[in-house]
Motif scaffolding. Sequence first.
Motif, PDB file in Angstrom:
ATOM      1  N   LEU A   1       2.133   6.134  -5.782  1.00  0.00           N
ATOM      2  CA  LEU A   1       1.690   6.250  -7.173  1.00  0.00           C
ATOM      3  C   LEU A   1       0.401   7.063  -7.279  1.00  0.00           C
ATOM      4  O   LEU A   1       0.198   7.807  -8.244  1.00  0.00           O
ATOM      5  CB  LEU A   1       1.507   4.854  -7.776  1.00  0.00           C
ATOM      6  CG  LEU A   1       2.830   4.152  -8.082  1.00  0.00           C
ATOM      7  CD1 LEU A   1       2.638   2.662  -8.294  1.00  0.00           C
ATOM      8  CD2 LEU A   1       3.490   4.776  -9.308  1.00  0.00           C
TER       9      LEU A   1
ATOM     10  N   TYR B   1       3.618   1.620  -1.840  1.00  0.00           N
ATOM     11  CA  TYR B   1       3.903   1.849  -3.256  1.00  0.00           C
ATOM     12  C   TYR B   1       2.664   2.430  -3.947  1.00  0.00           C
ATOM     13  O   TYR B   1       2.751   3.356  -4.746  1.00  0.00           O
ATOM     14  CB  TYR B   1       4.295   0.534  -3.939  1.00  0.00           C
ATOM     15  CG  TYR B   1       5.688   0.054  -3.590  1.00  0.00           C
ATOM     16  CD1 TYR B   1       6.790   0.567  -4.249  1.00  0.00           C
ATOM     17  CD2 TYR B   1       5.891  -0.902  -2.613  1.00  0.00           C
ATOM     18  CE1 TYR B   1       8.065   0.126  -3.940  1.00  0.00           C
ATOM     19  CE2 TYR B   1       7.163  -1.340  -2.298  1.00  0.00           C
ATOM     20  CZ  TYR B   1       8.251  -0.828  -2.968  1.00  0.00           C
ATOM     21  OH  TYR B   1       9.512  -1.260  -2.657  1.00  0.00           O
ATOM     22  N   ILE B   2       1.504   1.849  -3.625  1.00  0.00           N
ATOM     23  CA  ILE B   2       0.270   2.304  -4.290  1.00  0.00           C
ATOM     24  C   ILE B   2      -0.033   3.748  -3.896  1.00  0.00           C
ATOM     25  O   ILE B   2      -0.407   4.567  -4.734  1.00  0.00           O
ATOM     26  CB  ILE B   2      -0.899   1.356  -3.941  1.00  0.00           C
ATOM     27  CG1 ILE B   2      -0.605  -0.052  -4.483  1.00  0.00           C
ATOM     28  CG2 ILE B   2      -2.205   1.878  -4.511  1.00  0.00           C
ATOM     29  CD1 ILE B   2      -1.642  -1.094  -4.130  1.00  0.00           C
TER      30      ILE B   2
ATOM     31  N   LEU C   1       0.831  -1.205   0.000  1.00  0.00           N
ATOM     32  CA  LEU C   1       0.000   0.000   0.000  1.00  0.00           C
ATOM     33  C   LEU C   1       0.869   1.260   0.000  1.00  0.00           C
ATOM     34  O   LEU C   1       0.423   2.313  -0.460  1.00  0.00           O
ATOM     35  CB  LEU C   1      -0.960  -0.014   1.189  1.00  0.00           C
ATOM     36  CG  LEU C   1      -2.132  -0.992   1.021  1.00  0.00           C
ATOM     37  CD1 LEU C   1      -2.933  -1.116   2.311  1.00  0.00           C
ATOM     38  CD2 LEU C   1      -3.050  -0.556  -0.108  1.00  0.00           C
TER      39      LEU C   1
ATOM     40  N   ASP D   1       1.432  10.567  -7.122  1.00  0.00           N
ATOM     41  CA  ASP D   1       1.976  10.932  -8.437  1.00  0.00           C
ATOM     42  C   ASP D   1       0.845  11.203  -9.429  1.00  0.00           C
ATOM     43  O   ASP D   1       0.867  12.179 -10.170  1.00  0.00           O
ATOM     44  CB  ASP D   1       2.839   9.785  -9.000  1.00  0.00           C
ATOM     45  CG  ASP D   1       4.216   9.783  -8.388  1.00  0.00           C
ATOM     46  OD1 ASP D   1       4.535  10.741  -7.672  1.00  0.00           O
ATOM     47  OD2 ASP D   1       4.961   8.813  -8.614  1.00  0.00           O
ATOM     48  N   TYR D   2      -0.124  10.293  -9.421  1.00  0.00           N
ATOM     49  CA  TYR D   2      -1.251  10.424 -10.336  1.00  0.00           C
ATOM     50  C   TYR D   2      -1.928  11.783 -10.159  1.00  0.00           C
ATOM     51  O   TYR D   2      -2.253  12.473 -11.129  1.00  0.00           O
ATOM     52  CB  TYR D   2      -2.235   9.283 -10.077  1.00  0.00           C
ATOM     53  CG  TYR D   2      -3.574   9.464 -10.727  1.00  0.00           C
ATOM     54  CD1 TYR D   2      -3.718   9.348 -12.099  1.00  0.00           C
ATOM     55  CD2 TYR D   2      -4.706   9.758  -9.960  1.00  0.00           C
ATOM     56  CE1 TYR D   2      -4.943   9.525 -12.706  1.00  0.00           C
ATOM     57  CE2 TYR D   2      -5.933   9.927 -10.555  1.00  0.00           C
ATOM     58  CZ  TYR D   2      -6.055   9.817 -11.924  1.00  0.00           C
ATOM     59  OH  TYR D   2      -7.270   9.997 -12.520  1.00  0.00           O
TER      60      TYR D   2
END
Lengths: 356, 305
Positions: A161, A157-158, A155, A164-165
């Motif tokens: 991201l 890493y997610i 979680l 980032d998104y």
Amino acid sequence: MIAGFKLRKRDEPWKWGALVIFLGALLISLLVSALLLEGQGKSALNGLFILWDGSFGHGWAWEGALLKSVPIFLCSLGVAVTFRMQIWNIGAEGQFALGAIGATWMALTFPNLHWALLMPLMFGMAFLLGGLWASIPAALKLKLKVNEIISTLMLNYIAILLLDYLVFGIWKDPASYGFPMTPEFSHNAVIGGIAGSRVHWGVLLCVAVGVAFWAFMRYTRLGYELKASGQGPRVARYAGMPYGFLVMFVMCMSGGLAGWAGCVEAAATTGRLQPSLMVGYGYTAIVVAWLARLEPLNIAFASFLLAALRVGVENLQLELQIPAAFGEIMEGMILLSVLAGQFFLTYKLERRKQSD
Amino acid sequence: MLEIIVPLLSATVQSGTPILYATLGEMMTEKGGVLNLGVEGILSFSALAAFVTSFLTGSPALGFLMGGFAGLLLASIHAFVCISCLGNQVVSGLALTILGLGLTRFLGTPYIGLPCEGFDKFAFPLLSQIPAIGDIFFRQDALVYVSYVIPVLFWFFFKRTSLGMAMEAVGEYPAAAAAAGLKPILLRYCSVLGGGFLIGLGGAYLSLAYTNLWTNGLSGGRGWIAVALVIFAFWRPGRAVAGAYLFGGVMSFQLLLQARGTNIPSSILLALPYALTICALVFSAWRRKYSDMPAALGTNIEPEG
């Protein structure tokens, strides 16, 4: 183990053991750092001096360490309670990201709200999102016995991201020349410095959270149950405590505190959401929690110490072009040495007598 | 359709290979009863060691070997802390990851962007002639071919050799193993160091065959995926192969989609393997009763006295 010596379990605890081991670990990591500096063709003595100077040698160093210890302290406090219950929340980094996202969401949605209303909204959303993020692995663990070490890590890493998104996508500042960052927060959403200094009000938040945390653990029934269930799920269940609820509660609180750390960083340090917010405070928090032996007061000291180390490494980077990863090496070495050294809290080496 | 699927599956084998090495390495460690959460750090550090060796000597084979030894070196720290000093296995592994990633970024900075001699793909005689299968499995580099043999050796080692069976016994019940005259401490050292060596080979694959170029963050979470895959594989090498290729498939599929320029934002695609890891854990939790988890996994052996 070693010729001429034998192991014996200690009859009484070694009074200054923890401190001696900690200092020993510090020494070992300094030796390794010295070797690495020499290996890079820099003078080790000079390097260590610059490190010291950057950590403790100046007013600005102390200020910087105080600032960096805010997010580390908040993350570590929560993480330490989960560790006490033998729940491995390795996800402070991701929960920190979610907190920063929650705070940014509020700051961008209500830029004109008075700060006295906007700040609680930001902190509330940061706590909520951070807590929710942590409740996913907690629920998976309780319902399906999914290993929480890996789920919290994934979680992380997610979450990064997701951040980032958002900053590359829907929240991107049109005026940022393509840089991934949100627009700057309005002044209502910015945590200011105390009396115009670099030190912001987040430091006081830490003090308040620390005291509230201590009082909660000491004076409430829930706090007592948390401490008791630190012996593991079986003990808690035998004592008739709602173990599942406690796990959920602790994970949400831990995630919420990490979320607050993210909120403070976004609102006080950068004043916007950007990827450079993620500098691994959540991982340092794990090191801190363990160095502090999971004790809240020790966590305050250990946070400050490792924050000072980060500032010192920045100084080293500036003056000798040493990569910032130097700090991670030292953190890892200190923690490994402390783990190895704790052996001597329970055992001691005794000279083998002739008769043996 | 075949023009898309065959290259995709061939890429799947390639991206699954480093995960396969790392998964088998972690599995070997855990069979001896030690949990090593340092895989991510070992993977990254051994990738650097392999790269630097090949960069300096021009020999990728030597680099591959050095990757393994770098893995063994880092794993020996974990072994010492957990087996000899009874340190907490979870925390020691995490610390090892922090150390390994730090060392990689510290020592690897001067090499960023530099290329090295790597392993090239070649058609395996005869077998590459098989339609489809040949293109997928037998037009790869030497390290992929080595990785086909290792799961079999792994299985043979634990099921048919006395050292392997002794190791497994120590992972199940150290006290009984000691009573039977085995040396649990020594055997555990063997499993952690051997596992570290295998993980290191996976790291070497990343820099020598996957990229041939040094960049930061080469491990990219594969170490954690490997730890999860050991659980997913129920501690059996055959299932590890399936798991590694499943993840290799997702990674290649995600790259293919990105290369073809879909509307899906790249961050969502990049999150796929991590989300899938959680799904894999949920799946294995649901079928838990078929698992061969070593009974003494994560517990240290207290010395006498």
